[in-house]
Design an enzyme around this catalytic site. Structure first.
Site, PDB file in Angstrom:
ATOM      1  N   ASP A  82       0.847  -1.199   0.000  1.00  0.00           N
ATOM      2  CA  ASP A  82       0.000   0.000   0.000  1.00  0.00           C
ATOM      3  C   ASP A  82       0.886   1.253   0.000  1.00  0.00           C
ATOM      4  O   ASP A  82       1.748   1.405   0.867  1.00  0.00           O
ATOM      5  CB  ASP A  82      -0.871  -0.047   1.272  1.00  0.00           C
ATOM      6  CG  ASP A  82      -1.963   1.000   1.278  1.00  0.00           C
ATOM      7  OD1 ASP A  82      -2.416   1.386   0.194  1.00  0.00           O
ATOM      8  OD2 ASP A  82      -2.371   1.407   2.395  1.00  0.00           O
ATOM      9  N   HIS A  83       0.660   2.133  -0.958  1.00  0.00           N
ATOM     10  CA  HIS A  83       1.395   3.406  -1.042  1.00  0.00           C
ATOM     11  C   HIS A  83       2.916   3.253  -1.094  1.00  0.00           C
ATOM     12  O   HIS A  83       3.638   3.960  -0.380  1.00  0.00           O
ATOM     13  CB  HIS A  83       1.017   4.341   0.126  1.00  0.00           C
ATOM     14  CG  HIS A  83      -0.408   4.813   0.063  1.00  0.00           C
ATOM     15  ND1 HIS A  83      -0.837   5.756  -0.831  1.00  0.00           N
ATOM     16  CD2 HIS A  83      -1.503   4.443   0.771  1.00  0.00           C
ATOM     17  CE1 HIS A  83      -2.138   5.952  -0.672  1.00  0.00           C
ATOM     18  NE2 HIS A  83      -2.574   5.162   0.289  1.00  0.00           N
ATOM     19  N   LYS A 191     -12.457  13.029   7.275  1.00  0.00           N
ATOM     20  CA  LYS A 191     -12.415  13.172   5.827  1.00  0.00           C
ATOM     21  C   LYS A 191     -13.092  14.435   5.331  1.00  0.00           C
ATOM     22  O   LYS A 191     -12.688  15.022   4.337  1.00  0.00           O
ATOM     23  CB  LYS A 191     -13.077  11.961   5.171  1.00  0.00           C
ATOM     24  CG  LYS A 191     -12.391  10.634   5.483  1.00  0.00           C
ATOM     25  CD  LYS A 191     -13.044   9.523   4.707  1.00  0.00           C
ATOM     26  CE  LYS A 191     -12.544   8.162   5.153  1.00  0.00           C
ATOM     27  NZ  LYS A 191     -11.103   8.005   4.982  1.00  0.00           N
TER      28      LYS A 191
HETATM   29  O1  G3H Z   1      -3.646   4.971   3.448  1.00  0.00           O
HETATM   30  C1  G3H Z   1      -2.943   4.720   4.418  1.00  0.00           C
HETATM   31  C2  G3H Z   1      -3.208   3.579   5.297  1.00  0.00           C
HETATM   32  O2  G3H Z   1      -4.247   3.865   6.180  1.00  0.00           O
HETATM   33  C3  G3H Z   1      -1.950   3.179   5.994  1.00  0.00           C
HETATM   34  O3  G3H Z   1      -1.640   4.071   6.996  1.00  0.00           O
HETATM   35  O4  G3H Z   1       0.783   4.592   6.745  1.00  0.00           O
HETATM   36  O5  G3H Z   1      -0.399   4.832   8.949  1.00  0.00           O
HETATM   37  O6  G3H Z   1       0.096   2.562   8.011  1.00  0.00           O
HETATM   38  P1  G3H Z   1      -0.193   4.008   7.724  1.00  0.00           P
HETATM   39  P1  13P Z   2      -9.053   4.957   5.135  1.00  0.00           P
HETATM   40  O1  13P Z   2      -8.184   5.878   5.923  1.00  0.00           O
HETATM   41  O2  13P Z   2     -10.299   5.637   4.670  1.00  0.00           O
HETATM   42  O3  13P Z   2      -9.348   3.689   5.821  1.00  0.00           O
HETATM   43  O4  13P Z   2      -8.231   4.597   3.788  1.00  0.00           O
HETATM   44  C1  13P Z   2      -7.250   3.606   3.804  1.00  0.00           C
HETATM   45  C2  13P Z   2      -6.434   3.602   2.580  1.00  0.00           C
HETATM   46  O5  13P Z   2      -6.701   4.258   1.589  1.00  0.00           O
HETATM   47  C3  13P Z   2      -5.231   2.742   2.568  1.00  0.00           C
HETATM   48  O6  13P Z   2      -4.497   2.889   1.406  1.00  0.00           O
HETATM   49 ZN    ZN Z   3      -4.566   4.891   0.630  1.00  0.00          ZN
END
Ligand code: G3H
Ligand code: 13P
Ligand code: ZN
Length: 336
Positions: A82-83, A191
């Site tokens: 993720d990201h 949000k």
């Molecule tokens: O979009 C982000 C996710 O909620 C992950 O968050 O970078 O705090 O693990 P984090």
């Molecule tokens: P939320 O913060 O809305 O749960 O989104 C999570 C997200 O986009 C993780 O990549």
């Molecule tokens: Zn995200």
């Protein structure tokens, strides 16, 4: 069963459902997600952020996910980064056995985003891994995810939404497998300042310029108010927390090409609400199993609720069949 997201998105795009992509950070969260998905017979994407890699040590997380794959052979599972923000990180994730990665270059200029994404796609595809990339900007602030405050975001929304023509060029120049779009959602628990409406007209336009490209919605927690109230009742302070209304998420997956829906905040909220409740109502309790256990149960409940919103319940069998029919080998990590 471990797989890439390809068979999931093939069916989701045409079938009016979305695949839940839930963030994993520890054993209890991961166990709860997989238990809910097994119960609902839903495919699932277990996603790991850079922060999660750091917090848990990726070796521990991948072993926990390996246990999920072994214990729940009927649940289609993809392991996703993720990201991911650098090529270095993408390489590490491929080496760690992920089946899908996100290269998030959305905060760069367009050409740099294209360059980074194309490089990630080349690397990942050589390894049999699929790639999600992002165009447009989301609001909200998370650890390791750059974002904007709700006020800033709402004021300048038009400027941040994904441009459909640019999306077409982005898809063509990068060869990505799925596209994360900015359509008004935002990361975190705060949000919006007022009840939002997602930019459905924008999704329609992107679907016209990028036909058959699976779309991804980040920032899709709905921040259920009953959980916010529980947190606040038991000593928390989450004033004005607000998420994406669930009916709008249901519409995005049933009516449009949104195939992957990212949810993290709602899991945090369920876990925190339950732990706070135990601490407040049983101040004598000090056995971690007695608060982490109920917290895990609450996440199961939350994930099941999400799977109903996403309309993915009962789709696991079809996804497994489609994966087997595609006959795509697993990433080279598993086959060499
Ligand atoms: O979009 C982000 C996710 O909620 C992950 O968050 O970078 O705090 O693990 P984090
Ligand atoms: P939320 O913060 O809305 O749960 O989104 C999570 C997200 O986009 C993780 O990549
Ligand atoms: Zn995200």
């Amino acid at each position: 069963m471990l797989m890439t997201t390809k068979p999931m998105f093939d069916l989701a795009y045409k079938g009016g459902f979305g695949v839940g992509a839930f963030n994993v950070n520890n054993m209890e969260i991961t166990q709860a997600i997989i238990e809910a998905c097994a119960d609902k017979k839903s495919p699932v994407i277990l996603q790991i952020s850079k922060g999660a890699r750091k917090y848990a040590n990726i070796k521990f997380l991948t072993k926990i996910i390996e246990a999920c794959v072994e214990e729940y052979p009927d649940v289609p599972i993809a392991i996703h980064c993720d990201h991911g923000d650098t090529i270095e990180l993408i390489k590490e994730c491929i080496a760690d056995g992920y089946t899908s990665v996100m290269l998030d270059g959305s905060h760069h200029e367009f050409d740099e985003n294209v360059r980074l994404t194309a490089e990630a796609v080349k690397l990942a595809h050589e390894a049999g891994v699929v790639v999600e990339a992002e165009l447009g900007q989301l609001g909200g602030i998370e650890e390791d995810v750059v974002g904007l405050s709700a006020e800033e975001y709402e004021k300048n929304l038009e400027k941040f939404l994904t441009d459909p023509e640019q999306a077409k060029e982005f898809v063509e120049r990068t060869g990505l497998d799925s596209l994360a779009v900015a359509i008004g959602t935002s990361h975190g628990a705060y949000k919006f300042a007022k009840e939002p409406t997602l930019a459905f007209d924008r999704i329609e336009k992107i679907m016209e310029t990028c036909p058959d490209v699976p779309l991804v919605m980040h920032g899709s927690s709905s921040v259920p108010q009953e959980y916010v109230q529980l947190v606040n009742k038991y000593g928390g302070a989450m004033p004005n927390a607000m998420g994406v209304p669930e009916d709008q998420i249901a519409n995005a997956v049933r009516t449009y090409g949104v195939c992957k829906v990212n949810i993290d905040t709602d899991l945090r909220l369920a876990m925190t609400a339950k732990i706070r409740e135990v601490f407040s109502t049983k101040p004598e309790e000090f056995d971690p199993r007695k608060y982490l256990g109920p917290a895990r149960e609450e996440i199961v409940t939350m994930v099941k609720r999400k799977l109903d919103v996403l309309n993915s319940a009962g789709k696991a069998g079809e996804v497994v069949k489609h994966w087997e029919k595609l006959g795509t080998p697993l990433p080279v990590y598993y086959t060499s």
